[in-house]
Design a protein around this motif. Structure first.
Motif, PDB file in Angstrom:
ATOM      1  N   ILE A  58       0.614  -1.363  -0.059  1.00 51.45           N
ATOM      2  CA  ILE A  58      -0.025  -0.180   0.193  1.00 51.45           C
ATOM      3  C   ILE A  58       0.673   1.175   0.013  1.00 51.45           C
ATOM      4  CG2 ILE A  58      -1.985   1.128   1.239  1.00 51.45           C
ATOM      5  CD1 ILE A  58      -2.531  -1.502   2.550  1.00 51.45           C
ATOM      6  N   LEU A  59       0.829   2.373  -0.817  1.00 54.59           N
ATOM      7  CA  LEU A  59       1.493   3.279  -0.697  1.00 54.59           C
ATOM      8  C   LEU A  59       0.418   4.258  -0.370  1.00 54.59           C
ATOM      9  CD1 LEU A  59       3.747   3.148  -4.313  1.00 54.59           C
ATOM     10  CD2 LEU A  59       4.215   2.241  -2.014  1.00 54.59           C
ATOM     11  N   TRP A  60       0.640   5.705   0.088  1.00 57.95           N
ATOM     12  CA  TRP A  60       0.179   7.228   0.890  1.00 57.95           C
ATOM     13  C   TRP A  60       0.957   7.764  -0.281  1.00 57.95           C
ATOM     14  CZ3 TRP A  60      -4.130   5.647   3.213  1.00 57.95           C
ATOM     15  CH2 TRP A  60      -4.472   3.854   3.308  1.00 57.95           C
ATOM     16  N   TRP A  61      -0.411   8.854  -0.764  1.00 58.76           N
ATOM     17  CA  TRP A  61      -0.057   9.935  -1.426  1.00 58.76           C
ATOM     18  C   TRP A  61      -0.666  11.169  -0.822  1.00 58.76           C
ATOM     19  CZ3 TRP A  61       3.262   8.705  -5.984  1.00 58.76           C
ATOM     20  CH2 TRP A  61       3.891   8.086  -6.129  1.00 58.76           C
ATOM     21  N   SER A  62       0.767  12.005  -1.172  1.00 61.01           N
ATOM     22  CA  SER A  62      -0.573  13.819  -1.368  1.00 61.01           C
ATOM     23  C   SER A  62       0.423  14.796  -1.413  1.00 61.01           C
ATOM     24  CB  SER A  62       0.269  14.174   0.453  1.00 61.01           C
ATOM     25  OG  SER A  62      -0.567  15.418   0.701  1.00 61.01           O
ATOM     26  N   PRO A  63       0.106  14.630  -3.068  1.00 55.03           N
ATOM     27  CA  PRO A  63       0.915  15.717  -4.300  1.00 55.03           C
ATOM     28  C   PRO A  63       0.574  17.093  -4.085  1.00 55.03           C
ATOM     29  CG  PRO A  63      -0.867  14.584  -4.890  1.00 55.03           C
ATOM     30  CD  PRO A  63      -0.950  14.211  -3.728  1.00 55.03           C
ATOM     31  N   ASP A  64       1.931  17.589  -4.592  1.00 52.70           N
ATOM     32  CA  ASP A  64       2.132  18.691  -5.139  1.00 52.70           C
ATOM     33  C   ASP A  64       1.527  19.323  -6.187  1.00 52.70           C
ATOM     34  OD1 ASP A  64       2.399  22.109  -3.725  1.00 52.70           O
ATOM     35  OD2 ASP A  64       3.743  21.682  -2.429  1.00 52.70           O
ATOM     36  N   PRO A  65       1.612  20.182  -6.625  1.00 51.89           N
ATOM     37  CA  PRO A  65       0.348  21.224  -6.149  1.00 51.89           C
ATOM     38  C   PRO A  65      -0.710  19.510  -6.132  1.00 51.89           C
ATOM     39  CG  PRO A  65       0.290  21.526  -8.741  1.00 51.89           C
ATOM     40  CD  PRO A  65       1.980  20.536  -8.342  1.00 51.89           C
ATOM     41  N   ARG A  66      -2.067  20.087  -6.213  1.00 49.36           N
ATOM     42  CA  ARG A  66      -3.290  19.246  -5.707  1.00 49.36           C
ATOM     43  C   ARG A  66      -4.538  20.240  -6.697  1.00 49.36           C
ATOM     44  NH1 ARG A  66      -3.528  15.267  -2.093  1.00 49.36           N
ATOM     45  NH2 ARG A  66      -5.747  14.159  -1.530  1.00 49.36           N
ATOM     46  N   MET A  67      -5.215  19.150  -7.493  1.00 54.02           N
ATOM     47  CA  MET A  67      -5.809  19.638  -8.465  1.00 54.02           C
ATOM     48  C   MET A  67      -7.278  19.496  -8.203  1.00 54.02           C
ATOM     49  SD  MET A  67      -6.572  19.860 -11.405  1.00 54.02           S
ATOM     50  CE  MET A  67      -5.926  19.783 -12.876  1.00 54.02           C
ATOM     51  N   VAL A  68      -8.280  20.218  -7.647  1.00 52.92           N
ATOM     52  CA  VAL A  68      -9.682  20.626  -7.689  1.00 52.92           C
ATOM     53  C   VAL A  68     -10.382  21.085  -7.272  1.00 52.92           C
ATOM     54  CG1 VAL A  68     -10.635  21.995  -5.178  1.00 52.92           C
ATOM     55  CG2 VAL A  68      -7.899  21.226  -4.636  1.00 52.92           C
ATOM     56  N   PHE A  69     -12.085  20.923  -7.342  1.00 50.42           N
ATOM     57  CA  PHE A  69     -12.187  21.784  -8.399  1.00 50.42           C
ATOM     58  C   PHE A  69     -13.516  23.338  -6.935  1.00 50.42           C
ATOM     59  CE2 PHE A  69     -12.411  18.157 -10.822  1.00 50.42           C
ATOM     60  CZ  PHE A  69     -12.974  19.028 -11.773  1.00 50.42           C
ATOM     61  N   ALA A  70     -13.830  24.243  -7.520  1.00 50.16           N
ATOM     62  CA  ALA A  70     -14.661  24.501  -6.390  1.00 50.16           C
ATOM     63  C   ALA A  70     -15.778  24.491  -7.281  1.00 50.16           C
ATOM     64  CB  ALA A  70     -14.491  26.341  -7.431  1.00 50.16           C
ATOM     65  N   THR A  71     -17.353  24.325  -6.544  1.00 45.89           N
ATOM     66  CA  THR A  71     -18.504  23.743  -6.750  1.00 45.89           C
ATOM     67  C   THR A  71     -19.714  24.640  -7.504  1.00 45.89           C
ATOM     68  OG1 THR A  71     -19.229  23.217  -4.752  1.00 45.89           O
ATOM     69  CG2 THR A  71     -18.155  21.462  -5.144  1.00 45.89           C
ATOM     70  N   ASP A  72     -19.125  25.841  -7.317  1.00 36.67           N
ATOM     71  CA  ASP A  72     -19.418  26.640  -7.801  1.00 36.67           C
ATOM     72  C   ASP A  72     -19.331  27.433  -9.271  1.00 36.67           C
ATOM     73  OD1 ASP A  72     -18.083  27.633  -6.491  1.00 36.67           O
ATOM     74  OD2 ASP A  72     -18.665  29.526  -5.505  1.00 36.67           O
ATOM     75  N   ALA A  73     -17.942  26.712  -9.473  1.00 37.12           N
ATOM     76  CA  ALA A  73     -17.305  27.141 -10.639  1.00 37.12           C
ATOM     77  C   ALA A  73     -16.697  25.946 -11.659  1.00 37.12           C
ATOM     78  CB  ALA A  73     -15.714  28.108  -9.909  1.00 37.12           C
ATOM     79  N   MET A  74     -17.730  25.084 -12.184  1.00 38.47           N
ATOM     80  CA  MET A  74     -17.731  23.714 -12.832  1.00 38.47           C
ATOM     81  C   MET A  74     -17.986  24.579 -14.426  1.00 38.47           C
ATOM     82  SD  MET A  74     -17.308  21.809 -11.264  1.00 38.47           S
ATOM     83  CE  MET A  74     -17.377  20.091 -12.047  1.00 38.47           C
ATOM     84  N   HIS A  75     -16.915  24.354 -15.373  1.00 34.45           N
ATOM     85  CA  HIS A  75     -17.157  25.253 -16.440  1.00 34.45           C
ATOM     86  C   HIS A  75     -17.542  23.934 -17.175  1.00 34.45           C
ATOM     87  CE1 HIS A  75     -16.139  27.360 -19.977  1.00 34.45           C
ATOM     88  NE2 HIS A  75     -15.401  26.562 -20.371  1.00 34.45           N
ATOM     89  N   VAL A  76     -19.307  24.629 -17.870  1.00 33.59           N
ATOM     90  CA  VAL A  76     -19.642  23.807 -19.292  1.00 33.59           C
ATOM     91  C   VAL A  76     -19.096  24.351 -20.080  1.00 33.59           C
ATOM     92  CG1 VAL A  76     -21.777  22.517 -19.542  1.00 33.59           C
ATOM     93  CG2 VAL A  76     -20.682  23.318 -17.231  1.00 33.59           C
ATOM     94  N   PRO A  77     -18.188  23.705 -21.474  1.00 31.34           N
ATOM     95  CA  PRO A  77     -18.089  24.503 -23.047  1.00 31.34           C
ATOM     96  C   PRO A  77     -19.788  24.489 -23.345  1.00 31.34           C
ATOM     97  CG  PRO A  77     -16.099  22.577 -21.873  1.00 31.34           C
ATOM     98  CD  PRO A  77     -17.766  22.928 -21.001  1.00 31.34           C
ATOM     99  N   ARG A  78     -20.064  24.982 -24.103  1.00 28.89           N
ATOM    100  CA  ARG A  78     -20.667  25.641 -24.873  1.00 28.89           C
ATOM    101  C   ARG A  78     -21.459  24.000 -25.859  1.00 28.89           C
ATOM    102  NH1 ARG A  78     -19.809  31.274 -28.073  1.00 28.89           N
ATOM    103  NH2 ARG A  78     -19.706  32.566 -25.769  1.00 28.89           N
ATOM    104  N   ARG A  79     -19.975  23.358 -25.954  1.00 33.90           N
ATOM    105  CA  ARG A  79     -21.341  22.529 -26.880  1.00 33.90           C
ATOM    106  C   ARG A  79     -21.672  21.784 -26.052  1.00 33.90           C
ATOM    107  NH1 ARG A  79     -17.043  18.766 -31.393  1.00 33.90           N
ATOM    108  NH2 ARG A  79     -19.326  17.090 -31.779  1.00 33.90           N
ATOM    109  N   LEU A  80     -21.095  20.887 -24.631  1.00 32.35           N
ATOM    110  CA  LEU A  80     -21.605  19.932 -23.988  1.00 32.35           C
ATOM    111  C   LEU A  80     -23.305  20.708 -23.050  1.00 32.35           C
ATOM    112  CD1 LEU A  80     -21.484  17.748 -22.278  1.00 32.35           C
ATOM    113  CD2 LEU A  80     -19.664  19.591 -20.311  1.00 32.35           C
TER     114      LEU A  80
END
Length: 247
Positions: A58-80
């Motif tokens: 078992i390997l444990w990780w805490s990468p830097d930087p971290r990829m994070v979504f702000a739940t009020d700022a999701m980007h939805v492309p126009r086509r989608l």
């Protein structure tokens, strides 16, 4: 030779400080320990997650930087967004947790291997039974066409993996999860490591120190332990084309 702290199975020893994680490979913090619910929840609360291949400890990780979504700022492309407005798929949660994890573990893009081992499936299924791990499923009729699963601690959700069996399936699941988290007042959705695909939907890279400082607040707040089944029934794909932060 890489040298990292070794944890012992069944012990209550603390994880090393995330600041001690290696730069290369990025974020490798410790090895060993176990995948018990207590250990997993302890890890996620500190911004640590397990990731290892069959035959490895078992390997444990805490990468830097971290990829994070702000739940009020999701980007939805126009086509989608246009496609979502005409989509008749159904969104549910915690209806088929094991099925979502197995689908995420299935070989893809010509690769045979997977990091979601049997021990990982068993561990996260146990977390799900205890009300801490959740899945969001997307159905076309009765067919499961996409989904995402992860772990909730307090008001923080840590995404683990997602899949698509039809184009757009994982995007609908991810957007639905973010929308419902936003509705509940959960501001962040962890996506672990950077990818171009996630960035197209609004994910941002955070310095690990900033990420860990923020989640330290969120994991102490009251969450939603237990089944989320029924919590997503009112969501339709067309609703996901709208920005939830706008009045």
């Amino acid at each position: 030779m890489i040298r990292i702290p070794i944890l012992h199975p069944g012990s209550d020893e603390a994880f090393p400080a995330v600041e001690s994680a290696l730069r290369e490979p990025n974020g490798l913090l410790a090895a060993g320990g176990d995948l018990s619910p207590t250990r997993l929840l302890q890890a996620y609360a500190q911004g640590i997650f397990p990731w290892f291949s069959p035959g490895e400890p078992i390997l444990w990780w805490s990468p830097d930087p971290r990829m994070v979504f702000a739940t009020d700022a999701m980007h939805v492309p126009r086509r989608l967004a246009r496609w979502l407005r005409g989509c008749d798929w159904r969104i549910e949660a915690d209806r088929d947790f094991a099925g979502v994890v197995r689908a995420c573990a299935a070989p893809r893009d010509g690769h045979d291997g997977t990091w979601i081992t049997r021990s990982m499936l068993a561990a996260y299924t146990k977390l799900h039974e205890l009300g801490h791990a959740h899945s969001v499923e997307v159905y076309a009729g009765d067919a499961l066409v996409g989904g995402i699963y992860g772990v909730a601690v307090g008001r923080m959700f840590y995404g683990e993996s997602m899949f698509s069996r039809a184009s757009g399936g994982s995007k609908v699941a991810l957007l639905a999860l973010a929308r419902r988290l936003h509705d509940w007042g959960w501001p962040l959705l962890d996506a672990q490591v950077s990818s171009d695909h996630l960035q197209t939907l609004g994910a941002q890279e955070w310095p690990r120190a900033a990420f860990c400082a923020r989640i330290a607040e969120l994991v102490r707040q009251p969450g939603k332990i237990g089944s989320w089944h029924g919590e997503f029934a009112a969501l339709a794909p067309a609703m996901l084309s709208e920005n939830p932060s706008l009045p």
